[in-house]
Design an enzyme around this catalytic site. Structure first.
Site, mmCIF file in Angstrom:
data_model
loop_
_atom_site.group_PDB
_atom_site.id
_atom_site.type_symbol
_atom_site.label_atom_id
_atom_site.label_comp_id
_atom_site.label_asym_id
_atom_site.label_seq_id
_atom_site.Cartn_x
_atom_site.Cartn_y
_atom_site.Cartn_z
ATOM 1 N N SER A 15 42.129 33.045 46.366
ATOM 2 C CA SER A 15 42.144 32.319 45.086
ATOM 3 C C SER A 15 42.529 30.857 45.257
ATOM 4 O O SER A 15 41.848 29.956 44.749
ATOM 5 C CB SER A 15 43.129 32.981 44.125
ATOM 6 O OG SER A 15 42.818 34.335 43.978
ATOM 7 N N THR A 42 42.760 38.564 48.544
ATOM 8 C CA THR A 42 43.386 39.816 48.089
ATOM 9 C C THR A 42 42.995 40.138 46.652
ATOM 10 O O THR A 42 42.621 41.271 46.332
ATOM 11 C CB THR A 42 44.922 39.697 48.193
ATOM 12 O OG1 THR A 42 45.259 39.425 49.550
ATOM 13 C CG2 THR A 42 45.603 40.982 47.753
ATOM 14 N N CYS A 43 43.060 39.154 45.773
ATOM 15 C CA CYS A 43 42.829 39.410 44.345
ATOM 16 C C CYS A 43 41.466 40.054 44.098
ATOM 17 O O CYS A 43 41.359 41.075 43.433
ATOM 18 C CB CYS A 43 42.940 38.110 43.566
ATOM 19 S SG CYS A 43 42.459 38.283 41.850
ATOM 20 N N CYS A 48 43.943 42.605 42.485
ATOM 21 C CA CYS A 48 43.864 42.605 41.017
ATOM 22 C C CYS A 48 42.578 43.199 40.456
ATOM 23 O O CYS A 48 42.619 44.060 39.574
ATOM 24 C CB CYS A 48 43.971 41.187 40.477
ATOM 25 S SG CYS A 48 45.066 40.112 41.396
ATOM 26 N N LYS A 51 41.726 46.876 41.459
ATOM 27 C CA LYS A 51 42.818 47.665 40.855
ATOM 28 C C LYS A 51 42.561 47.904 39.367
ATOM 29 O O LYS A 51 42.663 49.010 38.863
ATOM 30 C CB LYS A 51 44.145 46.932 41.097
ATOM 31 C CG LYS A 51 45.394 47.551 40.507
ATOM 32 C CD LYS A 51 45.698 47.177 39.076
ATOM 33 C CE LYS A 51 45.680 45.732 38.727
ATOM 34 N NZ LYS A 51 46.803 44.953 39.179
ATOM 35 N N GLY A 177 58.270 52.632 46.703
ATOM 36 C CA GLY A 177 58.405 51.294 46.108
ATOM 37 C C GLY A 177 58.532 51.425 44.603
ATOM 38 O O GLY A 177 58.142 52.450 44.026
ATOM 39 N N TYR A 180 55.287 46.199 41.212
ATOM 40 C CA TYR A 180 53.970 46.197 40.563
ATOM 41 C C TYR A 180 53.016 47.219 41.203
ATOM 42 O O TYR A 180 52.414 48.029 40.512
ATOM 43 C CB TYR A 180 53.303 44.834 40.757
ATOM 44 C CG TYR A 180 53.760 43.680 39.927
ATOM 45 C CD1 TYR A 180 53.053 43.304 38.792
ATOM 46 C CD2 TYR A 180 54.849 42.912 40.300
ATOM 47 C CE1 TYR A 180 53.416 42.191 38.050
ATOM 48 C CE2 TYR A 180 55.224 41.788 39.569
ATOM 49 C CZ TYR A 180 54.505 41.430 38.452
ATOM 50 O OH TYR A 180 54.861 40.327 37.729
ATOM 51 N N GLU A 184 51.681 50.620 39.455
ATOM 52 C CA GLU A 184 50.280 50.638 39.008
ATOM 53 C C GLU A 184 49.502 51.764 39.702
ATOM 54 O O GLU A 184 48.756 52.501 39.056
ATOM 55 C CB GLU A 184 49.621 49.285 39.292
ATOM 56 C CG GLU A 184 50.177 48.187 38.396
ATOM 57 C CD GLU A 184 49.542 46.822 38.605
ATOM 58 O OE1 GLU A 184 49.681 45.973 37.718
ATOM 59 O OE2 GLU A 184 48.917 46.587 39.659
ATOM 60 N N HIS A 438 46.623 42.772 9.890
ATOM 61 C CA HIS A 438 46.817 44.196 9.649
ATOM 62 C C HIS A 438 45.493 44.946 9.696
ATOM 63 O O HIS A 438 44.497 44.425 9.214
ATOM 64 C CB HIS A 438 47.462 44.349 8.265
ATOM 65 C CG HIS A 438 47.852 45.746 7.959
ATOM 66 N ND1 HIS A 438 48.885 46.392 8.621
ATOM 67 C CD2 HIS A 438 47.359 46.630 7.061
ATOM 68 C CE1 HIS A 438 48.994 47.613 8.129
ATOM 69 N NE2 HIS A 438 48.079 47.780 7.183
ATOM 70 N N GLU A 443 50.971 42.895 15.016
ATOM 71 C CA GLU A 443 51.581 42.361 13.794
ATOM 72 C C GLU A 443 53.090 42.569 13.783
ATOM 73 O O GLU A 443 53.831 41.844 13.108
ATOM 74 C CB GLU A 443 50.941 42.954 12.535
ATOM 75 C CG GLU A 443 51.218 44.420 12.297
ATOM 76 C CD GLU A 443 50.489 44.955 11.059
ATOM 77 O OE1 GLU A 443 50.645 44.382 9.979
ATOM 78 O OE2 GLU A 443 49.760 45.964 11.201
HETATM 79 P P1 NDP Z 1 57.173 43.919 44.499
HETATM 80 O O1 NDP Z 1 58.012 42.829 45.006
HETATM 81 O O2 NDP Z 1 56.748 43.927 43.072
HETATM 82 O O3 NDP Z 1 57.899 45.311 44.761
HETATM 83 C C1 NDP Z 1 58.360 45.687 46.023
HETATM 84 C C2 NDP Z 1 59.123 46.977 45.856
HETATM 85 O O4 NDP Z 1 59.500 47.460 47.128
HETATM 86 C C3 NDP Z 1 60.394 46.783 45.044
HETATM 87 O O5 NDP Z 1 60.545 47.908 44.229
HETATM 88 C C4 NDP Z 1 61.465 46.717 46.130
HETATM 89 O O6 NDP Z 1 62.703 47.179 45.688
HETATM 90 C C5 NDP Z 1 60.896 47.689 47.146
HETATM 91 N N1 NDP Z 1 61.348 47.452 48.510
HETATM 92 C C6 NDP Z 1 61.253 46.312 49.221
HETATM 93 N N2 NDP Z 1 61.736 46.484 50.463
HETATM 94 C C7 NDP Z 1 62.147 47.760 50.542
HETATM 95 C C8 NDP Z 1 62.733 48.555 51.563
HETATM 96 N N3 NDP Z 1 62.996 48.040 52.762
HETATM 97 N N4 NDP Z 1 63.028 49.830 51.299
HETATM 98 C C9 NDP Z 1 62.769 50.362 50.091
HETATM 99 N N5 NDP Z 1 62.216 49.668 49.075
HETATM 100 C C10 NDP Z 1 61.895 48.382 49.299
HETATM 101 O O7 NDP Z 1 55.940 43.984 45.497
HETATM 102 P P2 NDP Z 1 54.566 44.759 45.459
HETATM 103 O O8 NDP Z 1 54.298 45.103 46.867
HETATM 104 O O9 NDP Z 1 54.552 45.821 44.437
HETATM 105 O O10 NDP Z 1 53.574 43.611 45.014
HETATM 106 C C11 NDP Z 1 53.539 42.360 45.707
HETATM 107 C C12 NDP Z 1 53.333 41.223 44.743
HETATM 108 O O11 NDP Z 1 51.990 41.201 44.309
HETATM 109 C C13 NDP Z 1 54.163 41.328 43.483
HETATM 110 O O12 NDP Z 1 55.412 40.718 43.641
HETATM 111 C C14 NDP Z 1 53.332 40.644 42.461
HETATM 112 O O13 NDP Z 1 53.722 39.305 42.378
HETATM 113 C C15 NDP Z 1 51.916 40.781 42.976
HETATM 114 N N6 NDP Z 1 51.181 41.774 42.170
HETATM 115 C C16 NDP Z 1 50.924 41.483 40.881
HETATM 116 C C17 NDP Z 1 50.261 42.378 40.075
HETATM 117 C C18 NDP Z 1 50.014 42.043 38.643
HETATM 118 O O14 NDP Z 1 50.088 40.881 38.294
HETATM 119 N N7 NDP Z 1 49.725 43.016 37.784
HETATM 120 C C19 NDP Z 1 49.803 43.659 40.598
HETATM 121 C C20 NDP Z 1 50.148 43.874 41.968
HETATM 122 C C21 NDP Z 1 50.808 42.954 42.717
HETATM 123 P P3 NDP Z 1 63.737 46.227 44.875
HETATM 124 O O15 NDP Z 1 63.128 46.010 43.547
HETATM 125 O O16 NDP Z 1 64.966 47.050 44.834
HETATM 126 O O17 NDP Z 1 63.872 44.998 45.688
#
Ligand code: NDP
Length: 461
Positions: A15, A42-43, A48, A51, A177, A180, A184, A438, A443
């Site tokens: 992007s 990636t997107c 995105c 997905k 995890g 997001y 999703e 409405h 609303e």
């Molecule tokens: P996120 O940062 O959203 O989530 C990562 C998850 O992994 C968190 O729950 C985190 O826990 C957990 N985690 C990280 N390290 C460890 C570990 N060592 N052991 C156990 N749990 C762990 O990343 P995603 O991979 O889901 O997505 C990457 C990015 O992509 C997002 O940040 C987002 O910006 C983007 N994205 C956006 C979307 C959208 O706009 N709809 C859709 C998909 C991705 P904790 O919270 O406790 O740190």
């Protein structure tokens, strides 16, 4: 006449990279862009867009169930995973074509090769071994799933990359995890009929979102039949007779056909020649940039996920447009990260902009919280138990709406428009003055007249 082969060389066709290359080329600059995998990044290729197509696919079984309440008898239904993957691939190929067409139309040179830095002005094209030079270089190589190499058996697991091309839909999946991607995909797989478990280390999924929505979504997902194990982590993954065996910290031994790791994403900087070019990275390998996306090397910029700022497509595109202003229009422009609307395409969906109640409580002495929880009109006849949640967080002193949070259908669509109102600095009185439309769910956002409760010094009163 410049002594370089190009005015601009962009590494990475996602992007941010494509936008920067296309606009620079359209300004008459001599531009080349290199991508080692597929244009769109990636997107478009494995994020995105595919997905969201999978999200749509996974919602149909609920639509079929809901139809009965409206007098429809839907015949026997079945789902063909291979057909969905193939249809998705056709659409993704079309979009990839459009990305390339846009670049070509602007006269950017499209290179299908990995490119690595040799020094601050030189890039090696791996396909041919040729080196080229550029006055300005943009690194926009994005990120990749964190492989969680410390987990014994991590090589048996998949990431979101593979989830888009599974040969077959598994009977069961365990997703690690709570962000997001995990949330999703848990909803996607469950909606497609896969027995789904989510395992998350923290107290509640989606750690950076408003607590109310996190709890509301957890309850809704659990009610659908998604098993959510919080306060737990995977300790080991191994092959069993019938799928994978998982040792967990707090839930004993589990089994699943497929294990997907969604534990965040790492910047794609390995082997990129950053050291040779003198570009500094942080402890996670992300390229360090200043507020104009410039690295410590004067002529090298970095955009998007490779910089570990906000990992969202529109943010990378915005950073690219700011780079164009700064570098080519003599108008130094810093990306604006205030009030970024975002959605989690879970089921129900989350749409949000601004501060969560918890964050706002730390920043403002007094808040008014307006909250509505209700059954949407469609659910009355469908009989579905889902509830919508809408919340406005208002700074009591200025009356400004500092956060808006929605859980329910079309929450993402609403968050986009709420983003305009918050960006414009609208107050709660502006919302009150706005006529309701409405009957809609939205609303509620303009008819919550009295605060549900107040927060003073971070505490609910
Ligand atoms: P996120 O940062 O959203 O989530 C990562 C998850 O992994 C968190 O729950 C985190 O826990 C957990 N985690 C990280 N390290 C460890 C570990 N060592 N052991 C156990 N749990 C762990 O990343 P995603 O991979 O889901 O997505 C990457 C990015 O992509 C997002 O940040 C987002 O910006 C983007 N994205 C956006 C979307 C959208 O706009 N709809 C859709 C998909 C991705 P904790 O919270 O406790 O740190």
């Amino acid at each position: 006449m410049s002594s370089y082969d190009y005015d601009l060389f962009v590494i990475g066709g996602g992007s941010g990279g494509v936008r920067g290359a296309r606009v620079a080329a359209s300004l008459g600059k001599k531009v080349a862009i290199a991508e080692e995998y597929r244009y769109g990044g990636t997107c478009v290729i494995r994020g995105c867009v595919p997905k969201k197509l999978f999200v749509y696919a996974s919602q149909f079984h609920e639509h079929f169930e809901d139809a009965a309440g409206f007098g429809w008898a839907v015949g026997e239904s079945s789902f063909d995973w291979k057909k969905l993957v193939a249809a998705k691939d056709v659409e993704i190929a079309r979009l990839e074509g459009l990305y390339k067409k846009g670049l070509a139309g602007a006269n950017a040179e499209i290179l299908e090769t990995r490119a690595e830095l040799v020094d601050a002005h030189t890039v090696r094209l791996l396909k041919t071994g040729q080196t080229v030079t550029a006055k300005t270089i943009v690194i926009a190589t994005g990120g990749r799933p964190n492989p969680h190499a410390a987990l014994p058996g991590h090589e048996l697991c998949i990431s979101s990359n593979e989830a888009f091309h599974l040969e077959e839909l598994p009977k069961s999946i365990l997703i690690a995890g709570g962000g997001y991607i995990a949330v999703e995909f848990a909803n996607i797989f469950h909606g497609l009929g896969v027995e789904t478990t989510l395992i998350y280390r923290g107290a509640e999924i989606l750690s950076r979102f408003d607590e109310d929505l996190r709890r509301g979504l957890h309850e809704a997902m659990a009610a659908k039949g998604i098993r959510i194990l919080c306060h737990d982590t995977l300790q080991k993954v191994s092959k069993g007779e019938d799928g994978l065996i998982l040792e967990t910290l707090n839930n004993g031994t589990l089994q699943a056909g497929v294990v997907m790791l969604a534990l965040g994403r790492d910047p794609n900087t390995e082997g990129l020649g950053l050291e040779a070019a003198g570009v500094a990275v942080d402890e996670r390998g992300a390229v360090i940039v200043d507020e104009y996306s410039r690295t410590n090397v004067e002529n090298i910029y970095a955009l998007g996920d490779v910089t570990n700022r906000v990992q969202l497509t529109p943010v990378a595109i915005h950073e690219a447009m700011c780079f164009i202003e700064t570098e080519y229009k003599n108008n130094p422009t810093r990306p604006d990260y205030e009030l970024i609307p975002t959605a989690v395409f879970s089921q129900p969906e989350i749409g949000t902009v601004g501060l969560s109640e918890e964050e706002a409580g730390k920043r403002f002495p007094e808040l008014e919280v307006y909250r509505a929880q209700f059954r949407p009109l469609k659910a009355t006849l469908s009989g579905r138990a889902e509830r919508m949640i809408m919340k406005l967080i208002v700074d009591a002193a200025s009356r400004k709406v500092v956060g808006a949070h929605i859980l329910g259908h079309d929450a993402g669509e609403m968050a986009q428009l709420l983003g305009v109102t918050l960006k414009a600095g609208c107050t709660k009185d502006d919302f009150d003055r706005t006529m309701a439309l409405h009957p809609t769910a939205a609303e509620e956002l303009v008819t919550m007249y009295a605060p549900s409760y107040r927060i003073r010094d971070g505490k609910r009163i």
